[in-house]
Design an enzyme around this catalytic site. Sequence first.
Site, PDB file in Angstrom:
ATOM      1  N   SER A 100      -6.312  17.700  -3.298  1.00 22.55           N
ATOM      2  CA  SER A 100      -5.449  16.683  -3.877  1.00 22.55           C
ATOM      3  C   SER A 100      -4.116  17.293  -4.344  1.00 22.55           C
ATOM      4  CB  SER A 100      -6.188  15.976  -5.015  1.00 22.55           C
ATOM      5  OG  SER A 100      -5.577  14.755  -5.343  1.00 22.55           O
TER       6      SER A 100
ATOM      7  N   ASP B 127      -9.418  11.446  -0.814  1.00 23.92           N
ATOM      8  CA  ASP B 127      -9.049  12.544  -1.707  1.00 23.92           C
ATOM      9  C   ASP B 127     -10.063  13.695  -1.682  1.00 23.92           C
ATOM     10  OD1 ASP B 127      -8.733  14.033  -4.304  1.00 23.92           O
ATOM     11  OD2 ASP B 127      -7.114  12.584  -4.518  1.00 23.92           O
TER      12      ASP B 127
END
Length: 663
Positions: free
Chosen positions: A403, A522
């Site tokens: 991320s 993510d």
Amino acid sequence: MGLFPFGQKREAGKGYSFAEIPLFSNLSQAEVRLLEKKFRLVEYKRGDLVYEEGKPADAFYVIVSGRFRVFQHGRGEEKTLVYLYRGDYFGESSLLTGQAHSASVEARSDGVLLRLDKEDFLKTLSEVPALSLHLSRTLGHRLTKVEDPGRKKQEVKVAALYGLVSPAESFQFLLDLATNLVRETKTRVIFIDFYPRSQSGMSEDFQPRPSTSLHLGKTDLNRESDLKPSLLDCASGFQYLPVEVNGSEEAEKRISALLTFLSYRYDFILIRLGRQMEDVSFKALMQSDLIYLLIGAKPEGFPNLHSITERLEKNFGFTASEIKVIVLGGSPPAFTKVFQILPSRSEHPDRYHSVARFITKELAGTLVGLVLGSGAAYGLSHIGVLRVLEKENIPIDILSGSSMGALVAGFYGAGFRSADLEKMAKSLDRSNAFFKLVGFGDLSLAHHGFLHGRQVTRFMESYLGDTAIQDLQIPVKIVATSLTRSQQVIFENGSVVDALRASISIPGIFRPVRWKEELLIDGGILNPLPVDVLTRLGVKKIIAVNVLIGPEDRVHKSKVRAERRRKLFAVKAKNALWRRFVAPIADRFRRHFEDNIFNVIMNTIQFMEYEIAEVAGHEADVLIRPTVHEGHWAEFYKPEKFIRAGEEKTLEQLDEIKRLIAE
């Protein structure tokens, strides 16, 4: 595979999987279950002794986490022999030889070991043949190098190469590896060449050449003088030894005797094997730590790598992590599990030497990895961490990230230094951050996610262009999560921007990314602090940065904000208009903002990520924890406080980082 059902001093849920330990990676599930019942977890604190030199051996140990130092007492002082890291094991030499420990072992950091008592260890060797074969292969040369007369023994590293490329390419690779090892470690290195002399591919500038090859059948391996006529002292500091051996029954014993003899005189032994796996030189694998398989980029006409690796595992006891496939000159075949892609030496010399240095440092155990965790705006703290590491000349050889951590790692790997990253961050302020990263045109139907992600992609492309991951200045492993398979996806090649776009796809906020018939979200969902990504690559020294705030931090944060509101109310309360109208409206607005859908999604995700990252953090050698109590996950327009926190916390850990690098 299940988690170990034990852990005397560990919190519940902090178990460890056998799948994470290379020594056990080739065992069957039945063998794993057998070992799980016999091993037990033991926790050590920094400075604790595992065992002492001269004491009888009573157990076999495997490192789950932490760093351990092997040392000896002699001539009135301590001498460090070697440092051991996660996945390494020790104690088997004394158990198998029946001798007392020749060295002491102490914990250099808090760590966890798997312990197998002597009786169970000896019994296990007959019950688990694959483990027995592996240990017998490595026993021959572990702790066998005499440092000087009267001194005890130290470990030597033996690496073999099987080249499925031209002889000239395999020769050049080991030549560069030997040269880099001398430069990197300042130790004694020898390159043993079993390739037929007439077909060796030796470069014309490799002068002077030795007058004769060493004939094992005609040499007294107890006399160093018999080896000297065949030894070549190379300008870069290592020695080259061409060897000829026939296929007699004595060949294996003579190869073993040669390697044992040399292991008392060198720190690294590099071996180029013969042309075919049936060649007698492959007997040298019985004393090798690992084997490099050097292959070309095109799969046509190449031998079946699966069958080769299977034979190496079955016949010589190699684990998957000890068989390192290196693809020379291009992208790997789809079926190949690759250790490194080595560019053409002639076409891309800078990239070639960069990758060659990485391979060298991995072999030497000196790779330094940096893991940057997820955390949205909290991840701006990574910039402060990098600023300190740069200022202190701390080398970073490889990065991994999820991320926001992946975003910073990707840019850093592309050559943007901390000052560049800080400038980018400060270019976003309260008035333009929305339009630079999102924009009204990026809004999407909530059916897929509130944002398309096109605007943030354009933002990244403005800096990174079409840069490929494999072309980054520093290797970066970018982590995403497969919504289709519920597994992490590690990007090691392809577009950097595409990989980063997948890694930052916050569920519900950004649309998932379609990739190879899969949907990616993510990377922090499954692996918010991807330490394991580097440990599996053999990185021995790992610095991890976890920016996520935990429950105690959130409680403290709430108290700080409440106290600020109380003080503000105390000052303003004298104003009746403010007390009756402004204060209630401000309070309702605050409560309304706190429970908006974006806050709910992000905080829920970060609650879960924090618990996963806490466990992963134990596997790092140094863990940096920047905490910004006054921060919010969406405050990308206030980078200074996050950067400052990263800098301050790294400075607090600087002495520990320097000790790690020096080991």
